[in-house]
Write a protein that holds these residues in place. Sequence first.
Motif, PDB file in Angstrom:
ATOM      1  N   ILE A   1       0.850  -1.190   0.000  1.00 14.71           N
ATOM      2  CA  ILE A   1       0.000   0.000   0.000  1.00 14.71           C
ATOM      3  C   ILE A   1       0.881   1.233   0.000  1.00 14.71           C
ATOM      4  O   ILE A   1       1.914   1.275   0.677  1.00 14.71           O
ATOM      5  N   ASP A   2       0.514   2.236  -0.801  1.00 13.34           N
ATOM      6  CA  ASP A   2       1.301   3.461  -0.891  1.00 13.34           C
ATOM      7  C   ASP A   2       0.371   4.623  -1.228  1.00 13.34           C
ATOM      8  O   ASP A   2      -0.601   4.459  -1.969  1.00 13.34           O
TER       9      ASP A   2
ATOM     10  N   TYR B   1      -3.669   5.093   2.468  1.00 16.51           N
ATOM     11  CA  TYR B   1      -2.889   5.640   3.573  1.00 16.51           C
ATOM     12  C   TYR B   1      -2.636   4.589   4.650  1.00 16.51           C
ATOM     13  O   TYR B   1      -3.554   3.861   5.028  1.00 16.51           O
ATOM     14  N   MET B   2      -1.410   4.541   5.141  1.00 17.39           N
ATOM     15  CA  MET B   2      -1.087   3.548   6.164  1.00 17.39           C
ATOM     16  C   MET B   2      -1.725   3.895   7.508  1.00 17.39           C
ATOM     17  O   MET B   2      -1.799   3.044   8.384  1.00 17.39           O
ATOM     18  N   GLU B   3      -2.204   5.135   7.660  1.00 16.88           N
ATOM     19  CA  GLU B   3      -2.950   5.490   8.867  1.00 16.88           C
ATOM     20  C   GLU B   3      -4.403   5.020   8.799  1.00 16.88           C
ATOM     21  O   GLU B   3      -5.110   5.034   9.807  1.00 16.88           O
ATOM     22  N   LYS B   4      -4.868   4.639   7.584  1.00 19.28           N
ATOM     23  CA  LYS B   4      -6.273   4.279   7.381  1.00 19.28           C
ATOM     24  C   LYS B   4      -6.358   3.026   6.523  1.00 19.28           C
ATOM     25  O   LYS B   4      -6.927   3.040   5.431  1.00 19.28           O
TER      26      LYS B   4
ATOM     27  N   GLY C   1      -8.085   0.457   6.899  1.00 19.00           N
ATOM     28  CA  GLY C   1      -9.462  -0.012   6.732  1.00 19.00           C
ATOM     29  C   GLY C   1     -10.103   0.545   5.477  1.00 19.00           C
ATOM     30  O   GLY C   1     -10.948  -0.112   4.854  1.00 19.00           O
ATOM     31  N   ASP C   2      -9.717   1.763   5.072  1.00 18.46           N
ATOM     32  CA  ASP C   2     -10.274   2.362   3.859  1.00 18.46           C
ATOM     33  C   ASP C   2      -9.888   1.568   2.620  1.00 18.46           C
ATOM     34  O   ASP C   2     -10.568   1.638   1.594  1.00 18.46           O
ATOM     35  N   ALA C   3      -8.777   0.822   2.704  1.00 21.97           N
ATOM     36  CA  ALA C   3      -8.341  -0.024   1.582  1.00 21.97           C
ATOM     37  C   ALA C   3      -8.908  -1.433   1.700  1.00 21.97           C
ATOM     38  O   ALA C   3      -8.597  -2.302   0.883  1.00 21.97           O
ATOM     39  N   GLY C   4      -9.726  -1.659   2.729  1.00 24.15           N
ATOM     40  CA  GLY C   4     -10.371  -2.953   2.891  1.00 24.15           C
ATOM     41  C   GLY C   4      -9.544  -3.995   3.617  1.00 24.15           C
ATOM     42  O   GLY C   4      -9.854  -5.189   3.551  1.00 24.15           O
ATOM     43  N   LEU C   5      -8.492  -3.559   4.332  1.00 24.04           N
ATOM     44  CA  LEU C   5      -7.643  -4.517   5.035  1.00 24.04           C
ATOM     45  C   LEU C   5      -8.280  -4.877   6.382  1.00 24.04           C
ATOM     46  O   LEU C   5      -8.492  -4.017   7.231  1.00 24.04           O
ATOM     47  N   ALA C   6      -8.546  -6.149   6.564  1.00 28.32           N
ATOM     48  CA  ALA C   6      -9.343  -6.614   7.699  1.00 28.32           C
ATOM     49  C   ALA C   6      -8.512  -6.826   8.957  1.00 28.32           C
ATOM     50  O   ALA C   6      -7.282  -6.944   8.906  1.00 28.32           O
ATOM     51  N   ASP C   7      -9.184  -6.900  10.094  1.00 33.80           N
ATOM     52  CA  ASP C   7      -8.539  -7.218  11.366  1.00 33.80           C
ATOM     53  C   ASP C   7      -7.853  -8.585  11.284  1.00 33.80           C
ATOM     54  O   ASP C   7      -8.365  -9.516  10.652  1.00 33.80           O
ATOM     55  N   GLU C   8      -6.701  -8.691  11.938  1.00 32.23           N
ATOM     56  CA  GLU C   8      -5.996  -9.965  12.134  1.00 32.23           C
ATOM     57  C   GLU C   8      -5.862 -10.760  10.826  1.00 32.23           C
ATOM     58  O   GLU C   8      -6.146 -11.951  10.770  1.00 32.23           O
ATOM     59  N   SER C   9      -5.405 -10.089   9.777  1.00 33.19           N
ATOM     60  CA  SER C   9      -5.315 -10.737   8.463  1.00 33.19           C
ATOM     61  C   SER C   9      -3.887 -10.930   7.971  1.00 33.19           C
ATOM     62  O   SER C   9      -3.689 -11.513   6.905  1.00 33.19           O
TER      63      SER C   9
ATOM     64  N   ALA D   1      -1.373  -1.058  12.178  1.00 37.08           N
ATOM     65  CA  ALA D   1      -0.547  -2.255  12.010  1.00 37.08           C
ATOM     66  C   ALA D   1      -0.934  -3.306  13.042  1.00 37.08           C
ATOM     67  O   ALA D   1      -1.061  -4.499  12.718  1.00 37.08           O
ATOM     68  N   PHE D   2      -1.125  -2.890  14.280  1.00 38.91           N
ATOM     69  CA  PHE D   2      -1.522  -3.814  15.348  1.00 38.91           C
ATOM     70  C   PHE D   2      -2.871  -4.442  15.022  1.00 38.91           C
ATOM     71  O   PHE D   2      -3.077  -5.645  15.218  1.00 38.91           O
TER      72      PHE D   2
END
Length: 345
Positions: free
Chosen positions: A87-88, A145-148, A150-158, A181-182
């Motif tokens: 992601i960038d 954005y690496m601060e967000k 979730g906006d890119a659809g990256l799920a918890d504990e994945s 990241a956590f």
Amino acid sequence: DYYGKELQKTEDLKTNACITSARPLSKAVRDALERIHEEVVARYYGCGLVIPECLSSCRILDLGCGSGRDCYLLSQLVGEQGHITGIDMTEDQVWHSSGAPPHPPSSPPTSFPSSCQVEVAKKHVAYHMDKFGYRKPNVEFFHGYMEKLGDAGLADESYDIVISNCVINLAPDKRAVLREAFRVLKPGGEMYFSDVYTSQRLSETIRKHRVLWGECLAGALYWRDLYSIAEEVGFSPPCLVTASPITIGNKELEGIIGDCRFVSATFRLFKVLGGSWARPGQAIYNGGIVGHERELVFDANFTFKEGEVVDVDAEMAAILQSSRFADEFLIRAGEANAAALQGCC
């Protein structure tokens, strides 16, 4: 704007901060780098390669992936059953030539068309999968954005591992980056990242200096603040892997910086579950990690040789017991003195 327009080649950097090297490269890594498309590697800024150990079949997220060099390198190390996400946020970080006419088709190009870094990474997926002999892609790239995350659809504990190569200093909100990241890490997962740190908190003059921001210095964390932020987010205490002093090499910028010192450092943070091993112990490495069969240099404080008993503090025992390294170690109770084993940055 600084990365996308002002910097056209590595020589345009005003300091040495973005070209600090890390550990020497193994032959396997050098060979893997040679298989990466030249457009992807044409421009690189970072604190050396960010390559943790024990990667087979892992899911890895690269924060600030740029044109995907580290992603395509890790794609080969995790294997076809693993997965890499990059992601960038940079819209138009591009590679330009010095103005020379293009080579004929039979020769490799010296320049490439302007495009979003992530688009450069995306357009070479098929090339790399064919080069690596994979039947289906094990890489994907997102603009975001690496601060967000979730906006890119990256799920918890994945993800098993989150990596980052000298980009968190560019984020105004470091807590948000570590918090995200956590969130996306699985229990026992690791954040393994290189970045720039300072010997003191920076003045307003330095923090607002445009060139020093672009050079990865003005946004650098005071190193002690990494420890407090990591604890606040929920990570185990940072494990220092390597550190190298940064030389500025620019008299004008040195005058602005004054007596502040900078260091390029690689840390590893673990998402250790509550109730994990809570006392000092002894760790015995079984030598099962490819490329590290005889010896595993885990961080600046702990080196594990195959079959040898190593006294570890409670924190390291918990990390080894709850992470992807669990199958590579026998952890047993010991008489280690926890106070004597505590390392320092």
